[in-house]
Scaffold this active site. Sequence first.
Site, mmCIF file in Angstrom:
data_model
loop_
_atom_site.group_PDB
_atom_site.id
_atom_site.type_symbol
_atom_site.label_atom_id
_atom_site.label_comp_id
_atom_site.label_asym_id
_atom_site.label_seq_id
_atom_site.Cartn_x
_atom_site.Cartn_y
_atom_site.Cartn_z
ATOM 1 N N ARG A 1 146.499 -21.820 77.741
ATOM 2 C CA ARG A 1 145.179 -21.266 77.436
ATOM 3 C C ARG A 1 144.131 -21.695 78.457
ATOM 4 O O ARG A 1 143.242 -20.909 78.794
ATOM 5 C CB ARG A 1 144.775 -21.622 76.017
ATOM 6 C CG ARG A 1 145.605 -20.823 74.995
ATOM 7 C CD ARG A 1 145.232 -21.145 73.587
ATOM 8 N NE ARG A 1 145.895 -20.260 72.650
ATOM 9 C CZ ARG A 1 146.343 -20.651 71.472
ATOM 10 N NH1 ARG A 1 146.197 -21.917 71.087
ATOM 11 N NH2 ARG A 1 146.931 -19.791 70.669
ATOM 12 N N HIS B 1 150.116 -16.840 71.246
ATOM 13 C CA HIS B 1 150.203 -17.287 69.851
ATOM 14 C C HIS B 1 151.472 -18.103 69.730
ATOM 15 O O HIS B 1 152.482 -17.789 70.357
ATOM 16 C CB HIS B 1 150.293 -16.082 68.900
ATOM 17 C CG HIS B 1 150.793 -16.450 67.532
ATOM 18 N ND1 HIS B 1 149.961 -16.885 66.535
ATOM 19 C CD2 HIS B 1 152.054 -16.488 67.020
ATOM 20 C CE1 HIS B 1 150.690 -17.166 65.455
ATOM 21 N NE2 HIS B 1 151.959 -16.926 65.727
ATOM 22 N N THR C 1 143.175 -23.688 70.764
ATOM 23 C CA THR C 1 142.885 -22.270 70.525
ATOM 24 C C THR C 1 141.748 -21.775 71.409
ATOM 25 O O THR C 1 141.817 -20.685 71.972
ATOM 26 C CB THR C 1 142.536 -22.047 69.038
ATOM 27 O OG1 THR C 1 143.632 -22.515 68.245
ATOM 28 C CG2 THR C 1 142.280 -20.594 68.739
ATOM 29 N N ARG D 1 153.233 -25.724 71.036
ATOM 30 C CA ARG D 1 151.801 -25.886 70.766
ATOM 31 C C ARG D 1 151.140 -26.745 71.845
ATOM 32 O O ARG D 1 150.002 -26.490 72.242
ATOM 33 C CB ARG D 1 151.576 -26.430 69.363
ATOM 34 C CG ARG D 1 152.051 -25.411 68.307
ATOM 35 C CD ARG D 1 151.649 -25.722 66.913
ATOM 36 N NE ARG D 1 150.216 -25.569 66.705
ATOM 37 C CZ ARG D 1 149.558 -24.415 66.586
ATOM 38 N NH1 ARG D 1 150.218 -23.274 66.693
ATOM 39 N NH2 ARG D 1 148.260 -24.388 66.365
ATOM 40 N N PHE E 1 136.796 -12.514 61.432
ATOM 41 C CA PHE E 1 137.328 -12.064 62.728
ATOM 42 C C PHE E 1 138.555 -11.163 62.602
ATOM 43 O O PHE E 1 139.089 -10.697 63.613
ATOM 44 C CB PHE E 1 137.673 -13.270 63.609
ATOM 45 C CG PHE E 1 138.722 -14.189 63.027
ATOM 46 C CD1 PHE E 1 140.073 -13.880 63.112
ATOM 47 C CD2 PHE E 1 138.350 -15.365 62.391
ATOM 48 C CE1 PHE E 1 141.039 -14.722 62.581
ATOM 49 C CE2 PHE E 1 139.304 -16.224 61.860
ATOM 50 C CZ PHE E 1 140.660 -15.892 61.952
ATOM 51 N N LYS F 1 149.955 -12.417 74.388
ATOM 52 C CA LYS F 1 149.013 -11.420 73.881
ATOM 53 C C LYS F 1 148.627 -10.386 74.947
ATOM 54 O O LYS F 1 148.896 -10.572 76.135
ATOM 55 C CB LYS F 1 147.775 -12.138 73.336
ATOM 56 C CG LYS F 1 148.093 -13.009 72.119
ATOM 57 C CD LYS F 1 146.839 -13.677 71.591
ATOM 58 C CE LYS F 1 147.130 -14.514 70.366
ATOM 59 N NZ LYS F 1 145.894 -15.115 69.808
ATOM 60 N N ASN G 1 142.927 -15.261 73.886
ATOM 61 C CA ASN G 1 143.406 -16.590 74.274
ATOM 62 C C ASN G 1 144.874 -16.633 74.698
ATOM 63 O O ASN G 1 145.521 -17.660 74.585
ATOM 64 C CB ASN G 1 143.094 -17.611 73.184
ATOM 65 C CG ASN G 1 143.822 -17.349 71.884
ATOM 66 O OD1 ASN G 1 144.554 -16.376 71.752
ATOM 67 N ND2 ASN G 1 143.622 -18.221 70.923
#
Length: 143
Positions: free
Chosen positions: A104, A117, A93, A87, A59, A11, A114
């Site tokens: 993260r 994705h 998250t 994951r 959000f 991100k 965070n």
Amino acid sequence: MAIERTFSIIKPDAVAKNHIGAIYNRFESAGLKIIASKMVQLSKEQAEGFYAEHSARPFFGALVSFMTSGPVMVQVLEGENAVLANREIMGATNPAEAARGTLRADYAASIDENAVHGSDAVESAAREIAYFFSADEVCPRTR
């Protein structure tokens, strides 16, 4: 074990902090192969389309704004149980709840910014991969 493909986004926050190489190292160290990758600046329409399943959530506007705030890296990862493996590498998250040593925990500032994705299932991975990559952009690595 099943060889799977999963989709990943680094991100804008992590791209801006120059964490791309470190994150790629984590993917590869965990046995995942990067079989497609590109940097993109998401348009509002692209971000809204990608996150359409969240459009009714409070959000959503902030998420779209964040995801269009700077370039992102999108990539396809391949490996044994790639969805679950990615994951686990990402962590929870909310970075405050993420296990030590996860992406993260190490690179995210908040639940909103965070860092990464990752697809949550093989089916969503296929859809997300197709959203960003044509079939000829994905290069399986057989060696």
